[in-house]
Scaffold this active site. Structure first.
Site, short mmCIF file in Angstrom:
data_model
loop_
_atom_site.label_atom_id
_atom_site.label_comp_id
_atom_site.label_asym_id
_atom_site.label_seq_id
_atom_site.Cartn_x
_atom_site.Cartn_y
_atom_site.Cartn_z
N GLU A 61 -21.50 -48.69 -23.65
CA GLU A 61 -21.39 -48.81 -25.11
C GLU A 61 -22.65 -48.26 -25.77
OE1 GLU A 61 -18.62 -52.13 -26.37
OE2 GLU A 61 -20.42 -53.14 -25.70
N GLU A 101 -25.61 -56.53 -28.67
CA GLU A 101 -26.05 -57.44 -29.73
C GLU A 101 -26.92 -58.56 -29.16
OE1 GLU A 101 -22.17 -58.02 -31.51
OE2 GLU A 101 -22.25 -55.93 -32.12
N LYS A 145 -16.42 -61.42 -31.17
CA LYS A 145 -17.74 -61.75 -31.74
C LYS A 145 -17.69 -63.09 -32.50
CE LYS A 145 -18.68 -56.87 -31.81
NZ LYS A 145 -19.47 -55.76 -32.31
N GLY A 178 -14.35 -53.91 -30.40
CA GLY A 178 -14.81 -54.94 -31.33
C GLY A 178 -13.86 -55.03 -32.51
N SER A 184 -16.58 -48.30 -31.48
CA SER A 184 -15.65 -47.80 -32.51
C SER A 184 -14.37 -47.21 -31.91
CB SER A 184 -16.34 -46.79 -33.44
OG SER A 184 -17.42 -47.42 -34.10
N HIS A 188 -24.25 -57.64 -23.63
CA HIS A 188 -23.77 -56.90 -24.80
C HIS A 188 -24.98 -56.48 -25.64
CE1 HIS A 188 -21.92 -56.02 -28.66
NE2 HIS A 188 -20.83 -55.75 -27.96
N ASN A 239 -13.53 -57.96 -27.98
CA ASN A 239 -14.71 -58.79 -28.25
C ASN A 239 -14.62 -59.28 -29.70
OD1 ASN A 239 -17.20 -59.94 -28.58
ND2 ASN A 239 -18.37 -58.04 -28.35
N GLY A 278 -19.62 -50.51 -33.96
CA GLY A 278 -19.43 -50.98 -35.33
C GLY A 278 -19.82 -49.98 -36.40
C1 PEP Z 1 -18.37 -54.04 -29.27
O1 PEP Z 1 -18.81 -54.94 -29.96
O2 PEP Z 1 -18.44 -54.14 -28.03
C2 PEP Z 1 -17.76 -52.89 -29.91
C3 PEP Z 1 -17.48 -51.86 -29.18
O3 PEP Z 1 -17.51 -52.98 -31.28
P1 PEP Z 1 -16.71 -51.90 -32.18
O4 PEP Z 1 -15.45 -51.56 -31.45
O5 PEP Z 1 -16.47 -52.59 -33.47
O6 PEP Z 1 -17.60 -50.70 -32.31
#
Ligand code: PEP
Length: 257
Positions: free
Chosen positions: A168, A98, A12, A235, A214, A96, A10, A174
């Site tokens: 998630e 966000e 973003k 991400g 993460s 998602h 992703n 993040g």
């Molecule tokens: C995401 O945005 O779906 C995500 C898992 O981000 P990150 O890997 O940076 O935590």
């Protein structure tokens, strides 16, 4: 049932046209050297879908980060499922965190997005996950199941075969904090058994449930070793071809004859 893993990147609101195309072509080139059953997907910002699709040369799946809940019309700024398909997308993210938490998207709208995408021939990667507050209050399971049921409202047993899930936990996205393999496995098993109860055993056994939050090369193998973890939504670590491909390598399963 042996499920083919899926690793999604992703991106973003990062990169520009040139760096997005370069990243896609680097990932595509490295992906060719992975042995084992794993699909790689990237989710670029919408304006770069076509250039990423071309750069991926058919070696990667390309997906939208979001999709409209409407088929067409006066919806300024939205992108329809048919438009995503037209740009070469095979799938789209829905729900998602966000968008759920940052933009207030909830069950009915997300279900409508899922149905629109499925109707246009896209696969859906539906994201669910609890906040830290939910987890600390002991309601993580209830929240995640409510999101799952809400996001799939009206999705038929035929269409569910084109849905994958991403668990998630919001507190892990993040933040550098990851759910441990046991925490991830427990929630994935809860999700799979709910799919079995609401659809059937075959749909549940076929469904890929990705972990996200993460994920890095250093923690991917332990997470991917869990029985119900079928890949990752990544991400930060998806913005570098090396780290993304290393995660994909950790997720690859033996090829079925
Ligand atoms: C995401 O945005 O779906 C995500 C898992 O981000 P990150 O890997 O940076 O935590």
């Amino acid at each position: 049932m042996d499920r083919r893993s899926l690793i999604g990147g992703n991106w973003k609101m990062h990169l520009d046209a040139e760096s997005a195309a370069a990243l896609a072509s680097d990932v595509a080139a490295a992906a060719a050297g992975i042995t084992g059953a794993v699909d790689l997907a990237v989710f670029p910002p919408h304006p770069y879908l076509q250039c990423v699709f071309k750069a991926a040369g058919g070696h990667l799946l390309v997906g939208g980060q979001d999709v409209s809940d409407q088929p067409e019309g006066a919806f300024t700024g939205q992108v329809s499922a048919a438009m995503l398909a037209d740009c070469g997308c095979q799938l789209t993210l829905v729900g998602h965190s966000e968008r759920r938490h940052g933009l207030g998207e909830t069950g009915p709208v997300l279900a409508q997005k899922s149905r629109q995408a499925l109707r246009c021939g896209l696969r859906v990667l539906l994201c669910v996950g609890e906040t830290l507050e939910d987890r600390e209050a002991g309601r993580a399971r209830d929240v995640v199941l409510e999101q799952l049921r809400g996001g799939l409202e009206g999705v038929s047993t035929e269409a569910i075969s084109r849905v994958d899930l991403a668990y998630e936990p919001v507190w892990a996205i993040g933040t550098g904090r990851t759910a441990g393999p046991q925490e991830a496995q427990e929630m994935h098993a809860v999700l799979r058994s709910d799919i079995e109860a609401r659809y059937d055993a075959r749909s549940a056994a076929r469904m890929r449930i990705l972990y996200g939050g993460s994920v890095k090369p250093s923690n991917a193998a332990d997470l991917m070793a869990c029985e119900d973890v079928d890949g990752a939504l990544v991400g930060g670590a998806s913005l570098q071809a090396d780290s993304f491909v290393e995660i994909a390598r950790a997720a690859a399963r033996p090829e079925q004859p």
